[in-house]
Design a protein around this motif. Structure first.
Motif, short mmCIF file in Angstrom:
data_model
loop_
_atom_site.label_atom_id
_atom_site.label_comp_id
_atom_site.label_asym_id
_atom_site.label_seq_id
_atom_site.Cartn_x
_atom_site.Cartn_y
_atom_site.Cartn_z
N UNK A 84 6.01 -1.47 -5.65
CA UNK A 84 6.70 -2.27 -6.40
C UNK A 84 6.95 -1.30 -7.72
N UNK A 85 6.29 -0.23 -7.80
CA UNK A 85 6.69 0.75 -8.95
C UNK A 85 7.92 1.62 -8.60
N UNK A 86 7.92 1.85 -7.14
CA UNK A 86 9.22 2.54 -6.74
C UNK A 86 10.33 1.76 -6.82
N UNK A 87 10.17 0.61 -6.32
CA UNK A 87 11.39 -0.40 -6.50
C UNK A 87 11.97 -0.81 -7.76
N UNK A 157 3.19 -15.00 3.00
CA UNK A 157 1.94 -14.82 3.47
C UNK A 157 2.10 -13.31 4.23
N UNK A 158 2.90 -12.35 3.63
CA UNK A 158 2.92 -11.18 4.22
C UNK A 158 3.20 -10.02 2.89
N UNK A 159 2.83 -8.75 2.99
CA UNK A 159 2.99 -7.93 2.13
C UNK A 159 4.43 -7.80 1.68
N UNK A 160 5.42 -8.05 2.47
CA UNK A 160 6.83 -7.94 2.17
C UNK A 160 7.23 -8.93 1.11
N UNK A 161 6.70 -10.17 1.18
CA UNK A 161 6.93 -11.18 0.32
C UNK A 161 6.14 -11.05 -1.19
N UNK A 162 5.06 -10.39 -1.11
CA UNK A 162 4.15 -10.25 -2.36
C UNK A 162 5.12 -9.13 -3.12
N UNK A 163 5.34 -8.10 -2.37
CA UNK A 163 6.16 -7.01 -3.25
C UNK A 163 7.59 -7.65 -3.62
N UNK A 164 8.18 -8.37 -3.09
CA UNK A 164 9.38 -9.04 -3.51
C UNK A 164 9.23 -9.60 -4.75
N UNK A 165 8.20 -10.48 -4.56
CA UNK A 165 7.92 -11.43 -5.82
C UNK A 165 7.30 -10.42 -6.89
N UNK A 166 6.49 -9.49 -6.68
CA UNK A 166 6.00 -8.73 -7.98
C UNK A 166 6.93 -7.94 -8.66
N UNK A 167 7.96 -7.60 -7.69
CA UNK A 167 9.16 -6.70 -8.38
C UNK A 167 10.01 -7.58 -9.13
N UNK A 218 6.57 5.66 -18.65
CA UNK A 218 6.15 4.65 -19.59
C UNK A 218 6.22 3.56 -18.72
N UNK A 219 7.27 3.03 -18.22
CA UNK A 219 7.68 1.97 -17.62
C UNK A 219 6.95 1.82 -16.17
N UNK A 220 6.76 2.80 -15.45
CA UNK A 220 6.24 3.21 -14.14
C UNK A 220 4.62 2.91 -14.55
N UNK A 221 3.92 3.56 -15.51
CA UNK A 221 2.61 3.33 -15.87
C UNK A 221 2.29 1.39 -15.93
N UNK A 222 3.13 1.06 -17.01
CA UNK A 222 2.83 -0.52 -17.11
C UNK A 222 3.05 -1.18 -15.75
#
Length: 294
Positions: A84-87, A157-167, A218-222
């Motif tokens: 999520x941080x990299x994206x 219900x996959x990690x891909x969907x979680x990463x998309x939502x968190x991004x 600072x944004x990456x840390x947050x």
């Protein structure tokens, strides 16, 4: 003449502490005290029939640190937060640079659009992504209509969907951090580098990026901290089987009622979060400093 000490007036060195005392007390009461109580709770013993016992033990930490089940959960949490941080860096930094070079009123309009998700509840946003990414959602229907896929792509219900939502949830925090740094930059420095014949990529690498680095860090840390400790999005988009540290602690607190074990997971998540953030921050600063000085 009566001195300040004789008159009972506070000394100049004590004034900042007196002014900060209300905020400091509020910080201690709402954050430090609960964290301390959680840490103390993690050392309590637990019995299935009696609940939390008054005795202290290290068995909870031994169980979490020695069980491959929890190892997998923490590794999954770290991988999710890193992705999520990299994206957020890849999407947020160029987005902020483009946004800063827009003219009014388009700049204000697109800034509102980018920061708009922060005005909506994270649960509502996550439910929207669940509907959008579902087997019968808009995305899968569009892919099937275009003939790209023959059957729905499983994203909920996959990690891909979680990463998309968190991004989607956390990109605005990266934009805010980089935007604050961009406001301090002098555009004349970039113009001077171009007038001296530097190519655009060299100008960005040697002039713009070093000045943006504090905002990116600072944004990456947050973003990393919020992604690693996120609960609602992994719980709704990941489901019960795709557990991360926050959902595992939640299950221990409310499902098995093993509060000490849940507190242990929470404390270890906090320690790991701090260690990773501080270590990566120092490593990245040294790495970029050596690159830019080369």
């Amino acid at each position: 003449m009566q001195t300040a000490r004789d008159s009972g007036a506070p000394r100049a060195g004590a004034a900042p502490w007196l002014l900060a005392a209300p905020a400091l007390l509020l910080f201690c009461g709402l954050l430090l005290v609960p964290l301390l109580l959680t840490a103390v709770l993690s050392f309590h013993a637990f019995d299935g029939s009696q609940g939390v016992l008054a005795t202290y033990t290290l068995a909870n930490y031994a169980e979490v640190l020695g069980d491959s089940y929890y190892h997998e959960i923490f590794l999954r949490t770290a991988g999710m937060a890193l992705a999520v941080t990299v994206l957020c860096v890849v999407l947020g930094v160029p987005e902020t640079i483009i946004l800063s070079r827009m003219k009014s009123p388009w700049r204000s309009l697109f800034l509102i659009v980018i920061l708009g998700p922060l005005l909506i509840s994270v649960v509502v946003r996550t439910l929207g992504w669940a509907i959008l990414l579902g087997n019968n959602g808009l995305l899968n229907n569009a892919l099937q209509a275009l003939g790209i896929v023959s059957e729905p792509v499983k994203l909920v219900f996959t990690m891909t969907g979680v990463i998309i939502g968190l991004t989607h949830v956390l990109v605005p925090f990266m934009v805010i951090s980089v935007w604050a740094t961009l406001q301090k930059l002098d555009p004349q420095i970039e113009h001077a580098a171009r007038s001296l014949g530097a190519p655009p990529f060299a100008v960005f690498r040697r002039v713009v990026l070093p000045q943006l680095l504090p905002g990116v860090l600072s944004g990456s840390i947050i973003v990393f901290a919020l992604a690693a400790s996120a609960f609602a999005t992994p719980a709704l988009l990941g489901g019960r089987r795709l557990k991360v540290a926050a959902t595992a602690a939640y299950d221990e607190f409310l499902n098995t009622l093993n509060w000490p074990l849940g507190a242990t997971v929470a404390v270890l998540l906090l320690i790991a979060n701090i260690a990773i953030i501080v270590g990566c921050n120092r490593w990245i600063e040294r790495r970029f400093r050596s690159v830019f000085e080369a």
